[in-house]
Design a protein around this motif. Structure first.
Motif, PDB file in Angstrom:
ATOM      1  N   SER A  99     -84.919 -44.532-115.235  1.00  0.00           N
ATOM      2  CA  SER A  99     -85.510 -45.853-115.424  1.00  0.00           C
ATOM      3  C   SER A  99     -85.265 -46.355-116.848  1.00  0.00           C
ATOM      4  CB  SER A  99     -87.021 -45.783-115.169  1.00  0.00           C
ATOM      5  OG  SER A  99     -87.664 -46.952-115.612  1.00  0.00           O
ATOM      6  N   ASN A 100     -85.118 -47.663-116.985  1.00  0.00           N
ATOM      7  CA  ASN A 100     -84.988 -48.283-118.305  1.00  0.00           C
ATOM      8  C   ASN A 100     -86.269 -48.113-119.118  1.00  0.00           C
ATOM      9  OD1 ASN A 100     -83.707 -49.856-120.331  1.00  0.00           O
ATOM     10  ND2 ASN A 100     -84.860 -51.640-119.644  1.00  0.00           N
ATOM     11  N   ARG A 101     -87.400 -47.909-118.445  1.00  0.00           N
ATOM     12  CA  ARG A 101     -88.688 -47.734-119.110  1.00  0.00           C
ATOM     13  C   ARG A 101     -89.201 -46.309-118.895  1.00  0.00           C
ATOM     14  NH1 ARG A 101     -90.902 -52.804-120.699  1.00  0.00           N
ATOM     15  NH2 ARG A 101     -92.916 -51.816-120.878  1.00  0.00           N
ATOM     16  N   SER A 102     -88.285 -45.363-118.916  1.00  0.00           N
ATOM     17  CA  SER A 102     -88.650 -43.972-118.651  1.00  0.00           C
ATOM     18  C   SER A 102     -89.458 -43.373-119.792  1.00  0.00           C
ATOM     19  CB  SER A 102     -87.400 -43.116-118.421  1.00  0.00           C
ATOM     20  OG  SER A 102     -86.710 -42.909-119.638  1.00  0.00           O
ATOM     21  N   PHE A 103     -90.321 -42.461-119.442  1.00  0.00           N
ATOM     22  CA  PHE A 103     -91.117 -41.746-120.441  1.00  0.00           C
ATOM     23  C   PHE A 103     -90.197 -41.011-121.410  1.00  0.00           C
ATOM     24  CE2 PHE A 103     -93.700 -38.148-121.916  1.00  0.00           C
ATOM     25  CZ  PHE A 103     -94.730 -38.859-122.496  1.00  0.00           C
ATOM     26  N   GLU A 104     -89.085 -40.499-120.903  1.00  0.00           N
ATOM     27  CA  GLU A 104     -88.124 -39.800-121.761  1.00  0.00           C
ATOM     28  C   GLU A 104     -87.600 -40.723-122.859  1.00  0.00           C
ATOM     29  OE1 GLU A 104     -83.663 -37.828-121.632  1.00  0.00           O
ATOM     30  OE2 GLU A 104     -84.666 -38.280-119.756  1.00  0.00           O
ATOM     31  N   ARG A 105     -87.221 -41.912-122.491  1.00  0.00           N
ATOM     32  CA  ARG A 105     -86.696 -42.876-123.476  1.00  0.00           C
ATOM     33  C   ARG A 105     -87.754 -43.228-124.511  1.00  0.00           C
ATOM     34  NH1 ARG A 105     -86.182 -48.884-122.847  1.00  0.00           N
ATOM     35  NH2 ARG A 105     -84.891 -49.512-124.590  1.00  0.00           N
TER      36      ARG A 105
END
Length: 171
Positions: free
Chosen positions: A29-35
């Protein structure tokens, strides 16, 4: 943690709060927790929180409002706009992680709080006045109330949603 989350994100229950409702645990996702976490860790730096906040104090002095502003302006964390930065830094100050306190409501890109200030002082949520003038009025009222900008910002945001009927905010 990031590797574990990438393998197990489907098994993690719960949901994000209202102010973070568009975030995702999904790795692609573009709003991933990883990012978000990766950019947050980059902002904090390799020496961790204690050193990061100590360095900010050492480089900028002891004024809690100035420190808050320096951190607010430097916070380059993915998906963290005005509200996320303001709320996060307010918590950092409230819990004593760093000696910071908002001395501004950061109205320039606000929605709810600026509507509340406009409604309180101008009688209309859409009546235009400069952010500087609105902040000046907040500063004046806070001199009497002495609750601080974090409380003022939150109270105005919640009040403007229902100014005639009290609705208990549950967090």
């Amino acid at each position: 943690m990031i590797d574990w989350l990438a393998k197990n994100w489907r098994k993690v229950g719960g949901k994000f709060g209202n102010h973070r409702k568009y975030e995702s645990l999904r790795p692609d996702s573009n709003r991933s927790f990883e990012r978000i976490l990766t950019s947050y860790l980059k902002w904090i730096g390799p020496h961790g929180h204690r050193r990061f906040f100590a360095d900010v104090v050492q480089q900028n002095g002891n004024d809690p409002g100035i420190l808050f502003d320096v951190l607010y302006k430097s916070m380059d964390v993915a998906t963290f706009g005005r509200l996320a930065r303001f709320d996060y830094l307010s918590l950092i100050g409230r819990y004593g992680v760093a000696p910071i306190e908002a001395s501004s409501a950061y109205l320039r890109t606000a929605t709810g709080p600026v509507a509340g200030v406009r409604f309180l002082f101008l009688g209309s949520r859409t009546n235009k006045s400069s952010d500087h003038q609105l902040q000046s009025w907040l500063d004046d009222i806070d001199k009497d109330l002495q609750v601080g900008m974090t409380v003022m910002e939150d109270a105005l945001c919640n009040w403007q949603k229902s100014p005639l009927a009290f609705i208990h905010y549950k967090g």
